[in-house]
Enzyme design. Sequence first.
Site, PDB file in Angstrom:
ATOM      1  N   SER A 140       0.874  -1.181   0.000  1.00 20.59           N
ATOM      2  CA  SER A 140       0.000   0.000   0.000  1.00 20.59           C
ATOM      3  C   SER A 140       0.900   1.216   0.000  1.00 20.59           C
ATOM      4  O   SER A 140       2.036   1.160   0.488  1.00 20.59           O
ATOM      5  CB  SER A 140      -0.860   0.023   1.263  1.00 20.59           C
ATOM      6  OG  SER A 140      -1.467   1.302   1.433  1.00 20.59           O
TER       7      SER A 140
ATOM      8  N   TYR B 193      -1.545  -1.057  10.325  1.00 20.97           N
ATOM      9  CA  TYR B 193      -1.565  -1.288   8.873  1.00 20.97           C
ATOM     10  C   TYR B 193      -0.295  -0.730   8.245  1.00 20.97           C
ATOM     11  O   TYR B 193       0.411  -1.419   7.504  1.00 20.97           O
ATOM     12  CB  TYR B 193      -2.812  -0.619   8.286  1.00 20.97           C
ATOM     13  CG  TYR B 193      -3.000  -0.802   6.798  1.00 20.97           C
ATOM     14  CD1 TYR B 193      -3.496  -1.996   6.287  1.00 20.97           C
ATOM     15  CD2 TYR B 193      -2.708   0.221   5.897  1.00 20.97           C
ATOM     16  CE1 TYR B 193      -3.694  -2.169   4.916  1.00 20.97           C
ATOM     17  CE2 TYR B 193      -2.901   0.067   4.533  1.00 20.97           C
ATOM     18  CZ  TYR B 193      -3.395  -1.134   4.040  1.00 20.97           C
ATOM     19  OH  TYR B 193      -3.592  -1.298   2.689  1.00 20.97           O
TER      20      TYR B 193
HETATM   21  P1  NDP Z   1     -11.247  -6.220   0.246  1.00 25.13           P
HETATM   22  O1  NDP Z   1     -11.556  -6.088   1.692  1.00 25.13           O
HETATM   23  O2  NDP Z   1     -12.207  -5.736  -0.757  1.00 25.13           O
HETATM   24  O3  NDP Z   1     -10.943  -7.772  -0.072  1.00 25.13           O
HETATM   25  C1  NDP Z   1     -10.057  -8.486   0.729  1.00 25.13           C
HETATM   26  C2  NDP Z   1      -9.928  -9.887   0.206  1.00 25.13           C
HETATM   27  O4  NDP Z   1      -9.011 -10.604   1.038  1.00 25.13           O
HETATM   28  C3  NDP Z   1     -11.229 -10.669   0.258  1.00 25.13           C
HETATM   29  O5  NDP Z   1     -11.244 -11.619  -0.780  1.00 25.13           O
HETATM   30  C4  NDP Z   1     -11.135 -11.375   1.606  1.00 25.13           C
HETATM   31  O6  NDP Z   1     -12.011 -12.493   1.634  1.00 25.13           O
HETATM   32  C5  NDP Z   1      -9.660 -11.744   1.609  1.00 25.13           C
HETATM   33  N1  NDP Z   1      -9.078 -11.962   2.933  1.00 25.13           N
HETATM   34  C6  NDP Z   1      -9.013 -11.099   3.967  1.00 25.13           C
HETATM   35  N2  NDP Z   1      -8.428 -11.673   5.028  1.00 25.13           N
HETATM   36  C7  NDP Z   1      -8.096 -12.924   4.637  1.00 25.13           C
HETATM   37  C8  NDP Z   1      -7.481 -14.019   5.285  1.00 25.13           C
HETATM   38  N3  NDP Z   1      -7.082 -13.928   6.557  1.00 25.13           N
HETATM   39  N4  NDP Z   1      -7.290 -15.167   4.596  1.00 25.13           N
HETATM   40  C9  NDP Z   1      -7.697 -15.266   3.301  1.00 25.13           C
HETATM   41  N5  NDP Z   1      -8.289 -14.267   2.640  1.00 25.13           N
HETATM   42  C10 NDP Z   1      -8.488 -13.113   3.304  1.00 25.13           C
HETATM   43  O7  NDP Z   1      -9.808  -5.541   0.057  1.00 25.13           O
HETATM   44  P2  NDP Z   1      -9.201  -4.669  -1.156  1.00 25.13           P
HETATM   45  O8  NDP Z   1      -9.505  -5.327  -2.439  1.00 25.13           O
HETATM   46  O9  NDP Z   1      -9.525  -3.267  -0.936  1.00 25.13           O
HETATM   47  O10 NDP Z   1      -7.646  -4.805  -0.815  1.00 25.13           O
HETATM   48  C11 NDP Z   1      -6.851  -5.866  -1.282  1.00 25.13           C
HETATM   49  C12 NDP Z   1      -5.421  -5.569  -0.894  1.00 25.13           C
HETATM   50  O11 NDP Z   1      -5.032  -4.311  -1.437  1.00 25.13           O
HETATM   51  C13 NDP Z   1      -5.193  -5.470   0.608  1.00 25.13           C
HETATM   52  O12 NDP Z   1      -3.965  -6.062   0.952  1.00 25.13           O
HETATM   53  C14 NDP Z   1      -5.136  -3.975   0.863  1.00 25.13           C
HETATM   54  O13 NDP Z   1      -4.360  -3.649   1.988  1.00 25.13           O
HETATM   55  C15 NDP Z   1      -4.490  -3.489  -0.421  1.00 25.13           C
HETATM   56  N6  NDP Z   1      -4.755  -2.087  -0.734  1.00 25.13           N
HETATM   57  C16 NDP Z   1      -6.036  -1.661  -0.988  1.00 25.13           C
HETATM   58  C17 NDP Z   1      -6.271  -0.329  -1.329  1.00 25.13           C
HETATM   59  C18 NDP Z   1      -7.646   0.190  -1.648  1.00 25.13           C
HETATM   60  O14 NDP Z   1      -7.796   1.413  -1.789  1.00 25.13           O
HETATM   61  N7  NDP Z   1      -8.660  -0.635  -1.789  1.00 25.13           N
HETATM   62  C19 NDP Z   1      -5.167   0.626  -1.378  1.00 25.13           C
HETATM   63  C20 NDP Z   1      -3.876   0.073  -1.085  1.00 25.13           C
HETATM   64  C21 NDP Z   1      -3.700  -1.239  -0.791  1.00 25.13           C
HETATM   65  P3  NDP Z   1     -12.569 -13.117   3.036  1.00 25.13           P
HETATM   66  O15 NDP Z   1     -13.049 -11.964   3.847  1.00 25.13           O
HETATM   67  O16 NDP Z   1     -13.622 -14.069   2.607  1.00 25.13           O
HETATM   68  O17 NDP Z   1     -11.397 -13.813   3.658  1.00 25.13           O
END
Ligand code: NDP
Length: 263
Positions: free
Chosen positions: A144, A157
């Site tokens: 990020s 984070y």
């Molecule tokens: P979302 O919350 O939309 O999606 C997260 C995904 O990760 C889901 O599929 C969730 O599914 C899965 N997940 C979360 N925890 C676990 C776990 N312990 N084991 C397996 N799967 C897991 O997140 P984003 O798409 O927004 O973000 C994705 C990545 O991008 C993250 O790492 C975030 O930090 C990074 N990011 C996002 C930004 C943004 O603006 N959106 C900006 C910068 C970085 P489930 O809950 O079913 O496990």
Amino acid sequence: MDLGLKGKVAVVTGGSVGIGLGVARAFAREGADVLIAARDGARAEESARTLGGEFPVRVVAQACDVATAEGCAALIDAARREFGGCDVLVNNAGTGSNETILEAADDKWQAYWDLHVMAAVRLARGLAPLIAQRGGGAILNNASICATQPLWYEPIYNTTKAALVMLSKCMATEFIPMNVRVNTVSPGLILTPDWVKTARQLSEPTGGDWQGYLQGVADEHAAIKRFGTVEELADFMVFLCSPRAAYAVGGNYFYDGGMLRTI
Ligand code: NDP
């Protein structure tokens, strides 16, 4: 441009929704099979079915918690069982936090460490040798912009994502002799369903103008004055994982609409 990913296998953690789903879709569009991982198995299955219906590739879902050793082992086993290994790993699963350093307990720090750092360690330990056996490939860690330019309300984070960037750099050097390229992507504001949900909740008491709320966030943080789309970021990430980015090793690529305020 042909990215050279046809017939390859990509493992995408957090591939059921948001950025991970966009990345899984972009791989599928390139002709790659995809293994998506998430805790909510039903949602992951549904996403896999949808992608499998959109493109002539195999998309398989694995329900697992990648913040645990058992969850990572289950995903590594699934890659072996379903596809005989993989060519690409995208460590994408992650989530924002909200705390103060004075109030957050140890277990909260540990949970984010396990999700943002140990998942990448454990999955790389299991999958990098399998990638190497197939002649090499790529690992992309999704950090990020907050790893470099912190937001004040989420120190855990910021800290664990910064650790992921360093881990990625160390992995890159260790793995390149195996022909496994490791890089980091550091996105800024990317419009996911979760951002929309948050904006709806936060704007409700003041009339529900969630689009206005999001525009305010973009105006405050991003020089480009808008969020990036999942599709824009996914294309960038999939390119980095492709043979077309063959000389990209150990980089941390910002994709942030000008949000980063340093050089
Ligand atoms: P979302 O919350 O939309 O999606 C997260 C995904 O990760 C889901 O599929 C969730 O599914 C899965 N997940 C979360 N925890 C676990 C776990 N312990 N084991 C397996 N799967 C897991 O997140 P984003 O798409 O927004 O973000 C994705 C990545 O991008 C993250 O790492 C975030 O930090 C990074 N990011 C996002 C930004 C943004 O603006 N959106 C900006 C910068 C970085 P489930 O809950 O079913 O496990």
